[in-house]
Design an enzyme around this catalytic site. Structure first.
Site, PDB file in Angstrom:
ATOM      1  CG  HIS A   1      -1.985   0.639   1.223  1.00 59.52           C
ATOM      2  ND1 HIS A   1      -2.046   1.866   2.494  1.00 59.52           N
ATOM      3  CD2 HIS A   1      -2.689   1.417   0.363  1.00 59.52           C
ATOM      4  CE1 HIS A   1      -2.909   2.620   2.091  1.00 59.52           C
ATOM      5  NE2 HIS A   1      -2.809   2.368   1.392  1.00 59.52           N
TER       6      HIS A   1
ATOM      7  CB  CYS B   1       0.214   2.546   7.981  1.00 63.45           C
ATOM      8  SG  CYS B   1       1.941   2.392   8.531  1.00 63.45           S
ATOM      9  CG  HIS B   2      -2.935   3.443   5.818  1.00 65.48           C
ATOM     10  ND1 HIS B   2      -1.843   3.003   5.833  1.00 65.48           N
ATOM     11  CD2 HIS B   2      -3.390   4.395   5.821  1.00 65.48           C
ATOM     12  CE1 HIS B   2      -0.899   4.433   5.176  1.00 65.48           C
ATOM     13  NE2 HIS B   2      -2.258   5.342   5.955  1.00 65.48           N
ATOM     14  N   GLY B   3      -3.753  -1.096   8.331  1.00 60.61           N
ATOM     15  CA  GLY B   3      -4.824  -2.195   7.936  1.00 60.61           C
ATOM     16  C   GLY B   3      -4.870  -3.133   7.209  1.00 60.61           C
TER      17      GLY B   3
ATOM     18  N   PRO C   1      -6.059  -1.891   1.856  1.00 58.98           N
ATOM     19  CG  PRO C   1      -5.378  -0.045   3.221  1.00 58.98           C
ATOM     20  CD  PRO C   1      -5.762  -1.474   3.347  1.00 58.98           C
TER      21      PRO C   1
END
Lengths: 184, 440, 282
Positions: A129, A148-150, A163
């Site tokens: 990502h 950070c963003h799963g 993501p």
């Protein structure tokens, strides 16, 4: 351009061939542009990795230092690389999910390891990502979770949820012997 | 910018829209159509060549800074091992940048000599000239600090010698040098701040160049006759006439430049600079780069440290006050044969100073000839040659220029700058009025 | 006419200023050698570079470091072991050379200081661990690093050739040679305080701490070249010239294209200039 020049002449003494003149000016402009373009290349290429950086592009690692169920993070080309000695359960889970419907970037487990060395998974530890380092044994798939963003990866480091668009990248590597691997 | 009427016609809606908000296209178009005397010769192309040099130095400098490490241990290695060996085209970029400094000075000296010869510094162009002098001083500071960056022996000892000049001033000398060094000797802090300033100053130069060009466009160009533009027929639009002439001059200049970069990249450097800086060991002979040699010779010609430093500064100061030293009403040396002769001698004196600066001070001019000792050195020595040349250097500005301006009878000056053009190549036109040109 | 005088005076001044500073040099004229790389088109002789590397490896490297050169550089384009089939990093000759050297490293597990065989990315190890050790082992003089030696001496390879082929025994009568030093007529220096021979001129040159390094057959060349002192001296000088200027071949090749372009470019611009200025009085 030739027309304006002809008008600016203080002492015109007869017509000259305007076609020939245009050609000269076009050639001059083209030569100038060509020269500038040629000069641009060294200025750009100097930013590419230098010879000393390229020379460090391969790395040999002794896998006997990694024990069953353990994972080491080493630095290759200044990037973190995971070397994971997978348990049979993890390998089985990875193979079972080879055709799972939630694979965003479908790949079989066999394509991500070397035949005969299925227990070693070697991937760049950089979330596809935005580049954070994922953490192991978190998330829903027994693999990695990016803090950070799963984004969630399975035990073959394939992206399953979140993501990130792609699986963790498998670098180019080869086994020099059963316990020695050369990355790069 | 100047009083020449703008001929720019916005052709499209977007151009008209922009023209009422930021008339930048009009600005460029007016620069291009600027009326320029039609009799400018090749000596007038050095302005464009200098703009080219500044651009080359800034562009190559920015990319070299991407690979440079401004620390005492890292600097030499990042230049010699990193840039010169490993970085893609690093050898080429550094070759251009290092030789580019010499090319820049070569061009600036010819530009200055042209200004001196044709009297370009005289009214109403004093500010233009002063800005040029400021650029020259900034160039010297930039070049000096750039020379320190590779951190070779000459870099280090050159830095030490030049910064120690500031120690000549009474009372403030010592604190001033320590302030410059950021320590008790030239060391890592000195190198790092020199790098910072070496990156900054070229942009200051570029800004002063913009002022220099602005100041040029107010009165317009001077020209080889020194006669001001009087009618429209005296001029040609800058583009295409002078753009193409300048471009041709730049291309010829690039040939010389390329010979140095590709075939003799180290010819203008000093071998000692290929050895890493060693604060414990001075090279056998410390010599600045060629473009600073005349000033170095003036410095050394004077036995007293403070007086030497003041003479060095004064030598530069002469250029600044020249517009008010020249009393002649005639601008160009074309019509001042006596002054011209003294000017050529002045060039020889500068060259002699440059040669002296590269020699050991007690070296002999004529090998093996011993004359007699005058004050502190043999008359046949580099020291005395540089003294005589220094005296002439100052006398040219302080005595010859003001006195000769009043006493010399100039040759007849043409009515218009176009008159000699019409009679070309016969030289000065017959029957031209001998009226010395008045101000303006 | 005036322009010509002006131009001539300017040129003369510039030449004078650019003249190299040679005054004060009291060394002997360097020996004349013909080099394959001296002309604007000259390139390195690869066989000579290989022989020169052998001299460095078997003779010089006992005292002199080469700290800017990595093993991979030997396989660079224009280098001694360049082979277009391989990159410098996987050139088998380079790998074999690197393997012969022991490189100091830190074991990543135990943190112990270890020695491991070299790889192409490693730099040539120094013979001494630091400058003080080098000084102590060499009678107070640090053997200079050789990476830039040819560029750091006036005369370059001819200087190195002169120094290494001088046999050190021809010291003039009346010259007292200090302990641990050798007389060298090509060294810059001043020996006047060591010279007592009234009526004779002080000899040129200076003292060098390096004993004469070469003897005939000091190495056995792989290509069968006879290893005379002169041959060894030429080869090591050429190798060191390459070490100082490894991009010379690339520089000259690119330079030729640039020069051709610039001449054509100037010609085209001149034609454009003449066309624009045709019939314009100036």
């Amino acid at each position: 351009m030739a027309d304006s020049i002809a008008h600016a002449q203080a002492h015109p003494d007869g017509p000259a061939d305007p076609g020939r003149r245009d050609f000269i000016h076009i050639a001059a402009a083209a030569a100038t542009l060509g020269g500038v373009a040629a000069v641009a290349w060294p200025l750009i290429d100097q930013m590419n990795p230098a010879a000393d950086t390229l020379a460090l592009a391969s790395l040999e690692y002794d896998l006997s230092k990694v024990t069953l169920g353990q994972q080491v993070t080493i630095s290759w080309r200044k990037q973190p690389v995971f070397i994971r000695y997978r348990t049979p359960a993890e390998i089985a889970a990875a193979k079972a999910a080879d055709h799972a419907s939630d694979l965003k970037d479908p790949a079989t487990d066999a394509s991500r390891v070397k035949a005969g060395h299925e227990q070693y998974l070697i991937v760049l530890a950089s979330c596809t990502h935005l580049g954070c380092v994922p953490v192991f044994a978190q998330g829903d798939y027994g693999g990695w979770l990016c803090p950070c963003h799963g984004s969630q990866y399975d035990t073959s480091a394939r992206i399953r949820k979140g993501p990130a668009p792609l699986n963790l990248v498998v670098p180019e590597y080869a086994f020099l012997s059963d316990t020695k691997v050369k990355i790069g | 910018m100047s009083d020449h009427p703008s001929t720019y016609q916005p052709n499209s809606g977007i151009e008209r829209w922009l023209d009422t908000r930021l008339p930048i296209i009009r600005f460029g178009a007016d620069l291009m159509s600027f009326p320029t005397p039609r009799n400018l010769n090749y000596w007038y192309t050095f302005g464009a060549i200098l703009a080219f040099c500044l651009g080359v130095q800034i562009v190559t400098g920015i990319v070299l800074a991407m690979h440079y490490d401004p620390s005492g241990v890292g600097a030499f290695m990042s230049v010699q091992r990193g840039i010169m060996r490993d970085v893609n085209y690093g050898w080429l970029l550094r070759g251009i940048h290092a030789n580019g400094a010499s090319m820049f000075f070569l061009a600036v000296y010819l530009h200055i000599l042209r200004g001196l010869y044709y009297g370009s510094y005289k009214a109403p162009r004093e500010v233009l000239w002063l800005l040029g002098c400021v650029i020259y001083v900034l160039m010297m500071a930039t070049a000096f600090m750039g020379y320190v960056l590779p951190w070779g022996q000459m870099s280090f000892w050159g830095a030490k010698v030049i910064t120690s000049l500031f120690g000549a001033f009474p009372v403030i000398g010592k604190p001033l040098t320590e302030l410059l060094w950021g320590g008790f000797a030239v060391d890592d802090p000195t190198l790092t701040r020199f790098f910072s300033l070496h990156y900054l100053l070229p942009f200051v130069i570029a800004a002063v160049v913009a002022l220099h060009i602005w100041a040029l466009h107010v009165p317009g160009n001077a020209n080889p006759t020194g006669v001001e533009v009087k009618s429209k027929s005296d001029t040609l639009p800058f583009h295409p006439y002078y753009t193409v002439k300048d471009l041709f001059a730049i291309s010829v200049f690039m040939i010389l430049f390329a010979v140095f970069v590709f075939y003799m990249p180290e010819a203008l450097g000093k071998v000692d600079n290929q050895v890493m800086a060693d604060p414990l060991k001075t090279p056998a002979q410390i010599v600045p780069e060629w473009y600073l040699l005349p000033f170095y010779a003036i410095l050394r010609a004077i036995p007293d440290k403070l007086t030497g430093v003041l003479a060095l500064a004064g030598a530069l100061g002469m250029l600044f006050i020249l517009p008010w030293l020249d009393t002649s009403k005639v601008r160009s040396m074309r019509y001042r044969p006596q002054y011209r002769l003294f000017f050529f001698i002045w060039i020889v004196a500068c060259a002699a100073l440059g040669w002296c600066g590269s020699q050991e001070p007690d070296g002999q001019i004529l090998e093996g000839v011993k004359t007699f000792t005058l004050i502190d050195a043999d008359l046949n020595s580099v020291t005395w040659l540089s003294r005589f040349a220094s005296i002439y250097y100052f006398a040219y500005f302080l005595v010859i220029t003001p006195v000769l301006g009043l006493t010399e009878k100039p040759l007849p000056v043409p009515d218009s700058l176009y008159t000699p053009v019409l009679s070309h190549p016969a030289g000065a036109p017959a029957g031209a009025a001998a009226a010395p040109e008045t101000k303006g | 006419m005036l322009r010509k005088i002006f131009a001539a005076a300017t040129l003369a001044g510039l030449v004078a200023m650019a003249a190299p500073a040679v005054a004060g040099s009291t060394r002997e004229t360097l020996k004349e050698v013909h080099w394959s790389f001296e002309s604007p088109f000259g390139q390195y002789d690869q066989a000579q570079l290989q022989r020169g590397f052998k001299i460095y490896k078997e003779v010089c490297s006992a005292c002199h470091s080469l700290n800017q050169i990595a093993f991979r550089n030997l396989g660079d384009k224009g280098g001694p072991f360049w082979n277009p089939k391989y990159t410098p990093n996987d050139n088998p000759v380079v790998k074999a050379i690197a393997k012969d050297y022991q490189i100091a490293d830190i074991d990543s597990d135990s943190g112990d200081a270890i020695k491991r065989p070299g790889v192409p990315a490693d730099y040539f190890p120094s013979p001494f661990s630091n400058a003080a050790a080098a000084r102590a082992a060499n009678g107070g003089a640090v053997p200079p690093d050789m990476s830039l030696l040819a560029a750091a001496r006036e005369g370059g390879p001819a200087y190195i050739y002169s120094v290494v082929t001088g046999d050190g025994t021809d010291a003039p009568a009346g010259l007292t040679i200090p302990d641990g030093k050798y007389y060298d007529p090509w060294m810059s220096g001043d020996v006047s305080s060591y010279f007592k021979n009234p009526g004779h001129k002080v000899p040129k040159g200076g003292f060098i701490a390096m004993p004469p390094p070469l003897i005939a057959d000091r190495v056995t060349y792989d290509d069968g070249t006879k290893a005379t002192i002169e041959q060894e001296g030429k080869d090591i000088s050429a190798f060191l010239q390459w070490a100082s200027d490894p991009h010379m071949e690339e520089r000259k090749t690119l330079g030729l294209s640039v020069m051709i372009f610039l001449f054509l470019f100037s010609g085209v611009i001149y034609a454009s200039y003449r066309t624009i200025w045709r019939n314009v009085g100036h």
